[in-house]
Design a protein around this motif. Structure first.
Motif, PDB file in Angstrom:
ATOM      1  N   ASP A 293       7.478  -8.337  -6.083  1.00 36.66           N
ATOM      2  CA  ASP A 293       8.337  -8.392  -7.261  1.00 36.66           C
ATOM      3  C   ASP A 293       8.418  -7.030  -7.947  1.00 36.66           C
ATOM      4  O   ASP A 293       9.444  -6.661  -8.503  1.00 36.66           O
ATOM      5  CB  ASP A 293       7.777  -9.448  -8.220  1.00 36.66           C
ATOM      6  N   GLY A 294       7.310  -6.281  -7.901  1.00 43.08           N
ATOM      7  CA  GLY A 294       7.289  -4.974  -8.554  1.00 43.08           C
ATOM      8  C   GLY A 294       7.925  -3.878  -7.731  1.00 43.08           C
ATOM      9  O   GLY A 294       8.473  -2.918  -8.270  1.00 43.08           O
ATOM     10  N   SER A 295       7.886  -4.014  -6.405  1.00 47.65           N
ATOM     11  CA  SER A 295       8.388  -2.962  -5.526  1.00 47.65           C
ATOM     12  C   SER A 295       9.740  -3.276  -4.916  1.00 47.65           C
ATOM     13  O   SER A 295      10.321  -2.446  -4.233  1.00 47.65           O
ATOM     14  CB  SER A 295       7.390  -2.723  -4.386  1.00 47.65           C
ATOM     15  N   ASN A 296      10.229  -4.509  -5.131  1.00 47.07           N
ATOM     16  CA  ASN A 296      11.506  -4.935  -4.557  1.00 47.07           C
ATOM     17  C   ASN A 296      11.483  -4.781  -3.035  1.00 47.07           C
ATOM     18  O   ASN A 296      12.371  -4.192  -2.426  1.00 47.07           O
ATOM     19  CB  ASN A 296      12.671  -4.137  -5.157  1.00 47.07           C
ATOM     20  N   SER A 297      10.438  -5.353  -2.435  1.00 45.65           N
ATOM     21  CA  SER A 297      10.238  -5.214  -0.998  1.00 45.65           C
ATOM     22  C   SER A 297       9.696  -6.513  -0.400  1.00 45.65           C
ATOM     23  O   SER A 297       9.134  -7.351  -1.100  1.00 45.65           O
ATOM     24  CB  SER A 297       9.248  -4.086  -0.691  1.00 45.65           C
ATOM     25  N   VAL A 298       9.874  -6.628   0.916  1.00 42.10           N
ATOM     26  CA  VAL A 298       9.228  -7.680   1.694  1.00 42.10           C
ATOM     27  C   VAL A 298       8.070  -7.045   2.453  1.00 42.10           C
ATOM     28  O   VAL A 298       8.206  -5.941   2.998  1.00 42.10           O
ATOM     29  CB  VAL A 298      10.206  -8.333   2.695  1.00 42.10           C
ATOM     30  N   TYR A 299       6.942  -7.749   2.492  1.00 39.45           N
ATOM     31  CA  TYR A 299       5.757  -7.247   3.182  1.00 39.45           C
ATOM     32  C   TYR A 299       5.362  -8.201   4.305  1.00 39.45           C
ATOM     33  O   TYR A 299       5.414  -9.422   4.141  1.00 39.45           O
ATOM     34  CB  TYR A 299       4.567  -7.137   2.220  1.00 39.45           C
ATOM     35  N   ALA A 300       4.947  -7.625   5.420  1.00 37.71           N
ATOM     36  CA  ALA A 300       4.393  -8.396   6.527  1.00 37.71           C
ATOM     37  C   ALA A 300       3.004  -7.863   6.817  1.00 37.71           C
ATOM     38  O   ALA A 300       2.815  -6.656   7.043  1.00 37.71           O
ATOM     39  CB  ALA A 300       5.276  -8.277   7.768  1.00 37.71           C
ATOM     40  N   THR A 301       2.027  -8.748   6.815  1.00 37.14           N
ATOM     41  CA  THR A 301       0.655  -8.313   7.024  1.00 37.14           C
ATOM     42  C   THR A 301      -0.102  -9.417   7.762  1.00 37.14           C
ATOM     43  O   THR A 301       0.512 -10.360   8.270  1.00 37.14           O
ATOM     44  CB  THR A 301      -0.024  -7.987   5.673  1.00 37.14           C
TER      45      THR A 301
ATOM     46  N   ILE B 118      -5.787  -3.940  -2.399  1.00 34.15           N
ATOM     47  CA  ILE B 118      -4.677  -3.737  -3.334  1.00 34.15           C
ATOM     48  C   ILE B 118      -3.450  -3.244  -2.573  1.00 34.15           C
ATOM     49  O   ILE B 118      -3.543  -2.379  -1.696  1.00 34.15           O
ATOM     50  CB  ILE B 118      -5.068  -2.722  -4.425  1.00 34.15           C
ATOM     51  N   VAL B 119      -2.303  -3.819  -2.905  1.00 31.07           N
ATOM     52  CA  VAL B 119      -1.020  -3.337  -2.394  1.00 31.07           C
ATOM     53  C   VAL B 119      -0.324  -2.674  -3.589  1.00 31.07           C
ATOM     54  O   VAL B 119       0.290  -3.347  -4.410  1.00 31.07           O
ATOM     55  CB  VAL B 119      -0.168  -4.481  -1.821  1.00 31.07           C
ATOM     56  N   PRO B 120      -0.456  -1.364  -3.745  1.00 26.01           N
ATOM     57  CA  PRO B 120      -0.057  -0.693  -4.984  1.00 26.01           C
ATOM     58  C   PRO B 120       1.385  -0.976  -5.404  1.00 26.01           C
ATOM     59  O   PRO B 120       2.317  -0.883  -4.607  1.00 26.01           O
ATOM     60  CB  PRO B 120      -0.241   0.792  -4.646  1.00 26.01           C
ATOM     61  N   GLY B 121       1.541  -1.360  -6.671  1.00 22.19           N
ATOM     62  CA  GLY B 121       2.864  -1.543  -7.252  1.00 22.19           C
ATOM     63  C   GLY B 121       3.634  -2.739  -6.758  1.00 22.19           C
ATOM     64  O   GLY B 121       4.788  -2.927  -7.116  1.00 22.19           O
ATOM     65  N   SER B 122       2.997  -3.600  -5.955  1.00 21.14           N
ATOM     66  CA  SER B 122       3.756  -4.670  -5.307  1.00 21.14           C
ATOM     67  C   SER B 122       4.039  -5.856  -6.220  1.00 21.14           C
ATOM     68  O   SER B 122       5.109  -6.454  -6.153  1.00 21.14           O
ATOM     69  CB  SER B 122       3.004  -5.161  -4.065  1.00 21.14           C
ATOM     70  N   ALA B 123       3.087  -6.233  -7.071  1.00 22.69           N
ATOM     71  CA  ALA B 123       3.210  -7.441  -7.892  1.00 22.69           C
ATOM     72  C   ALA B 123       3.678  -8.613  -7.035  1.00 22.69           C
ATOM     73  O   ALA B 123       4.774  -9.140  -7.210  1.00 22.69           O
ATOM     74  CB  ALA B 123       4.161  -7.211  -9.063  1.00 22.69           C
ATOM     75  N   PRO B 124       2.857  -9.061  -6.077  1.00 23.80           N
ATOM     76  CA  PRO B 124       3.286 -10.099  -5.132  1.00 23.80           C
ATOM     77  C   PRO B 124       3.667 -11.402  -5.830  1.00 23.80           C
ATOM     78  O   PRO B 124       3.004 -11.832  -6.774  1.00 23.80           O
ATOM     79  CB  PRO B 124       2.050 -10.304  -4.253  1.00 23.80           C
ATOM     80  N   LEU B 125       4.743 -12.027  -5.345  1.00 23.25           N
ATOM     81  CA  LEU B 125       5.206 -13.273  -5.944  1.00 23.25           C
ATOM     82  C   LEU B 125       5.296 -14.365  -4.876  1.00 23.25           C
ATOM     83  O   LEU B 125       4.355 -15.100  -4.656  1.00 23.25           O
ATOM     84  CB  LEU B 125       6.546 -13.049  -6.650  1.00 23.25           C
ATOM     85  N   GLY B 126       6.417 -14.480  -4.174  1.00 22.66           N
ATOM     86  CA  GLY B 126       6.539 -15.486  -3.128  1.00 22.66           C
ATOM     87  C   GLY B 126       5.713 -15.129  -1.916  1.00 22.66           C
ATOM     88  O   GLY B 126       5.510 -13.952  -1.596  1.00 22.66           O
ATOM     89  N   ILE B 127       5.218 -16.173  -1.190  1.00 32.03           N
ATOM     90  CA  ILE B 127       4.384 -15.948  -0.016  1.00 32.03           C
ATOM     91  C   ILE B 127       4.589 -17.090   0.966  1.00 32.03           C
ATOM     92  O   ILE B 127       4.872 -18.226   0.569  1.00 32.03           O
ATOM     93  CB  ILE B 127       2.892 -15.828  -0.416  1.00 32.03           C
TER      94      ILE B 127
END
Length: 327
Positions: free
Chosen positions: A315-323, A293-302
């Motif tokens: 979408d939920g955190s207004n952030s970009v993630y790199a993993t 789980i990535v808390p609060g992230s609500a992932p959208l585009g990938i």
């Protein structure tokens, strides 16, 4: 009557915010403020985006950077592999939707309710191209013919834009009120797209011949896989469909409802699970692996990065993630 753009991958009919008077982009999720550019030992790197921009779709450019649309702030942004973000504002009011590498070295994107599509150079210069005064462009892809193909929910059509001549050509869908959404270019040289509102997906040849198909529950997001097949994420069911060029359909269950699906960086595909706050991969044999789980992230585009790297938008955190790719 307002037309809705569903965020669950294809025709995007659930609401979050209004695009002009025509379209709502979004899933009603609380916006949470989390993260920083630092990466925890067991988690992704997190790069906050300036507030209220609502990231939508992301792709990797030929320049090695990642480009993403901001559906609530008339912007396209570039993020370097090290996490440096720069923003480019569209010349006219728009709500950018899907995005794709173009045939000319630029990045192309649909501009939502502006009746335009646009390109952005590696330096961040945006040029708009008007095809209509009231169109709602959503999905976009570079076709096998070197043209730009995109969906238009207002005209209930798929359009072809010839980059060399500047000529737009519209192809109306056989089904009325289909609200075409995501679109991709298949290994067979045709373009494939979703029609979630009527429970269909379609194929259009480079010459504009359209054929519609059923057999996938609520087709949402669509992409071409590394196996030469088309892969479709269901917007309302926890499943992903594999569709061969000969129209053999295989349904694979997923732990949660998939949102956006895109090619992976191995013999796999990547997809987001907005309601589960997770991303996942699926092999071409249908084996699914979820991330934590990535808390609060609500992932959208990938999108896939280099090696095992995966970049996605919260979408939920207004952030970009790199993993890294889930194992």
């Amino acid at each position: 009557m307002k037309k809705l753009l569903h965020r669950a991958g294809g025709a995007f009919i659930s609401a979050r915010h209004q695009i002009g008077s025509k379209v709502l982009l979004g899933i009603a999720l609380a916006a949470l403020s989390i993260g920083s550019g630092a990466q925890a030992a067991s988690g992704p790197r997190i790069f906050p985006i300036r507030g209220g921009s609502q990231p939508f779709a992301i792709t990797m450019g030929a320049d090695g950077n990642f480009w993403f649309t901001l559906s609530n702030s008339n912007e396209v942004a570039r993020i370097t592999p090290s996490g440096v973000i720069s923003y480019s504002t569209t010349p006219t009011l728009s709500e950018p939707a899907f995005i794709t590498p173009g045939p000319d070295g630029n990045i192309w994107f649909a501009e939502g309710s502006s009746g335009k599509i646009a390109s952005v150079t590696p330096a961040g210069v945006i040029t708009e191209f008007q095809y209509s005064f009231f169109g709602v462009s959503v999905g976009i892809t570079t076709g096998s013919d070197g043209n730009i193909w995109f969906t238009d929910q207002t005209a209930n059509a798929v359009w072809r834009y010839n980059v060399s001549t500047g000529i737009f050509t519209s192809f109306t869908l056989p089904s009325a009120s289909a609200f075409p959404g995501d679109i991709t270019t298949g290994a067979d040289g045709n373009m494939w797209f979703t029609e979630q509102a009527v429970g269909k997906f379609g194929r259009i040849t480079p010459s504009g011949v359209i054929t519609e198909f059923t057999g996938v529950d609520a087709p949402g997001s669509i992409t071409a896989g590394p196996d030469g097949n088309i892969w479709i994420a269901s917007a309302f069911a926890s499943e992903v469909a594999r569709v061969t060029p000969s129209l053999d359909i295989t349904i694979f269950p997923t732990p949660s409802t998939p949102t956006v699906i895109r090619p992976g960086n191995r013999n796999n595909l990547l997809f987001t699970e907005v309601s589960a706050n997770k991303i996942a991969s699926i092999t071409t044999d249908g084996v699914v692996t979820q991330s934590p789980i990535v808390p609060g992230s609500a992932p959208l585009g990938i999108t896939a990065g280099v090696g095992r790297a995966v970049w996605f938008l919260g979408d939920g955190s207004n952030s970009v993630y790199a993993t890294n790719l889930p194992r």
